[in-house]
Structures are given as C-alpha cells and as structure tokens.
Design a protein around this motif. Structure first.
Motif, mmCIF file in Angstrom:
data_model
loop_
_atom_site.group_PDB
_atom_site.id
_atom_site.type_symbol
_atom_site.label_atom_id
_atom_site.label_comp_id
_atom_site.label_asym_id
_atom_site.label_seq_id
_atom_site.Cartn_x
_atom_site.Cartn_y
_atom_site.Cartn_z
ATOM 1 N N SER A 174 39.232 39.875 43.636
ATOM 2 C CA SER A 174 40.397 39.641 42.783
ATOM 3 C C SER A 174 40.095 38.557 41.751
ATOM 4 C CB SER A 174 41.595 39.237 43.640
ATOM 5 O OG SER A 174 42.723 38.979 42.829
ATOM 6 N N ASN A 175 39.412 37.503 42.193
ATOM 7 C CA ASN A 175 39.028 36.433 41.267
ATOM 8 C C ASN A 175 38.064 36.951 40.197
ATOM 9 O OD1 ASN A 175 40.586 34.533 42.596
ATOM 10 N ND2 ASN A 175 38.902 33.836 43.911
ATOM 11 N N LEU A 176 37.163 37.824 40.605
ATOM 12 C CA LEU A 176 36.215 38.388 39.644
ATOM 13 C C LEU A 176 36.938 39.235 38.594
ATOM 14 C CD1 LEU A 176 33.392 39.474 42.135
ATOM 15 C CD2 LEU A 176 33.182 37.719 40.364
ATOM 16 N N MET A 177 37.882 40.047 39.051
ATOM 17 C CA MET A 177 38.590 40.947 38.146
ATOM 18 C C MET A 177 39.529 40.204 37.201
ATOM 19 S SD MET A 177 37.601 44.073 38.664
ATOM 20 C CE MET A 177 38.921 45.110 38.040
ATOM 21 N N HIS A 180 38.500 36.028 32.445
ATOM 22 C CA HIS A 180 38.697 36.431 31.047
ATOM 23 C C HIS A 180 37.670 37.484 30.643
ATOM 24 C CE1 HIS A 180 39.657 36.272 26.828
ATOM 25 N NE2 HIS A 180 38.423 35.890 26.525
ATOM 26 N N LEU A 181 36.426 37.254 31.029
ATOM 27 C CA LEU A 181 35.367 38.247 30.831
ATOM 28 C C LEU A 181 34.890 38.685 32.213
ATOM 29 C CD1 LEU A 181 33.285 36.632 27.925
ATOM 30 C CD2 LEU A 181 34.891 38.552 27.774
ATOM 31 N N VAL A 182 35.266 39.885 32.592
ATOM 32 C CA VAL A 182 34.904 40.378 33.925
ATOM 33 C C VAL A 182 33.391 40.576 33.985
ATOM 34 C CG1 VAL A 182 35.258 42.194 35.633
ATOM 35 C CG2 VAL A 182 37.128 41.532 34.102
ATOM 36 N N PRO A 183 32.726 40.023 34.997
ATOM 37 C CA PRO A 183 31.263 40.141 35.087
ATOM 38 C C PRO A 183 30.814 41.592 35.283
ATOM 39 C CG PRO A 183 32.114 38.446 36.574
ATOM 40 C CD PRO A 183 33.288 39.223 36.086
ATOM 41 N N SER A 184 29.550 41.826 35.028
ATOM 42 C CA SER A 184 28.964 43.139 35.272
ATOM 43 C C SER A 184 28.887 43.389 36.771
ATOM 44 C CB SER A 184 27.558 43.209 34.672
ATOM 45 O OG SER A 184 26.694 42.305 35.363
#
Length: 221
Positions: A174-177, A180-184
């Motif tokens: 959830s933190n990743l999503m 501001h810029l979602v990681p690869s």
C-alpha cells in the motif's frame, strides 16, 4: 560433447511447460553451436564423410531432447530421424500460442496468489505465467504500437503482483502504491524481499526469546 550431462539444465519437459523448456533448451543448444541442426541452417551434407560427422552431432542433440522429456514422450518421438523433425513435432503439438493457451494463462494469473509461498517463489511463478502470456499477446501487436502496449502491461503487471501478496505485506505494498512516483516492479520486489527478511528475522528472535525464557517450577514441600 556426447558425454555432456546437462548439469545446467533445470527444466524438464512435462507437457505443460513447453515455453519455459524451449527457451532454456534453445540457449543450451546455441551454446554448443548446434542450433543450426534445429533451425535448418545446417543441413545434412551429401559428402559421405561429412554426413557421418553431421549425423553424430544431430544424434547428440536428439539425445539431449530425449534426456529432458518425461519418459512417456520418448515413444512419440521415436519415428523422427533428425533433431529438426523431432523439434518441429514438439513445437507443433505443444507450442499453444493461440486463444486457448491465452485463456488458460489469463485464468491462471487471475487465481495465482502468494499464499504460503515466499516472495521469491511467488515472483518466480508470477513471472513465468506473465512472460508466457506476454509472448502470445505481443506476437499480434504491430511493431509501431509494441512499445506503448509494453508500457501499459508493465504497470498492470506490477499492480497485479502487489495486490496478490499475503496480508503480512499489505501495508508495504500500500505504501509503495501511494508514492507520488510508484516504483517499478523490480524496485518493489527489492523492497518486499527486505521486508520479508525483517519479518523472518523478527519471528526468529521472538522464537528464541520464548525458548530461552526462564521456567519457574513449584516444588511440593
């Protein structure tokens, strides 16, 4: 070369894993500089001496195939006298790059979750299914549009992978999503592996604390 034991070949053809098996076998044979026997670029020569040497090499590759398939496939391959014919048979029968295979992969991906798998095991299974699916889809995409489709798929692939993680990783993904810029996907995987290691370490420490805790016993007078 005929005594090669295929130590580096870890995938055995069982009937349902043709794409993965073909990919690894192709690399193996190319590494032995014998791919021409399969793709037809190295045809059987007419000269008797050269033909004898060619047949020996062709037999090597046929032996490798027979060594890397389940036993019940061997009889099906027996009628084929060259590795090219043997390979074409396997490709024709088991390379299901069609709507049936696509539907099967879509169904598998929809139902594939981490469950009790480790992050690495889950990613491996997810990646295998997604790669097989992408190969089928991209084959019908015009070259001019391929880059756009791949970009869209990369986002969808990452999101599907994250959403099917165990509940233990819900806060992490959830933190990743929500960044501001979602990681690869690769960056997400790296963070999840570190998170998993922390969970394992914490569980191990708690176990040893419980095991080493002093036990008080009451003795009757």
């Amino acid at each position: 070369m005929s005594s090669d034991k295929l130590e580096s070949f870890h995938i055995r053809f069982i009937g349902k894993n043709y794409c993965a098996w073909e990919f690894q076998f192709k690399l193996f044979v190319k590494g032995k500089e014998l791919w021409g026997h399969i793709n037809g670029s190295n045809l059987a020569p007419r000269d008797a001496e050269a033909l004898s040497k060619w047949e020996i090499k062709d037999a090597w590759v046929m032996t490798w195939i027979l060594s890397l398939v389940e036993p019940h496939f061997v009889l099906n391959l027996r009628p084929y006298k060259t590795v090219a014919a043997m390979w074409n048979y396997l490709h024709t029968i088991y390379n299901q790059d069609n709507s049936v295979r696509r539907f099967q992969l879509e169904y598998e991906m929809a139902n594939f979750t981490q469950g009790s798998l480790s992050i690495e095991e889950y990613f491996s299974g997810f990646q295998t299914r997604w790669t097989d699916y992408s190969d089928i889809v991209y084959a019908n995409v015009p070259a001019a549009a391929l880059s756009t489709v791949q970009t869209v798929h990369a986002t969808s692939k990452r999101d599907q992978f994250l959403m099917k993680l165990q509940p233990d990783f819900e806060i992490a993904w959830s933190n990743l999503m929500n960044r501001h810029l979602v990681p690869s996907l690769d960056a997400c995987l790296s963070e999840l592996l570190r998170k998993e290691q922390r969970i394992v370490t914490q569980a191990t420490m708690e176990h040893w604390v419980n095991v080493s805790a002093p036990v008080f016993m009451a003795y009757a007078a």
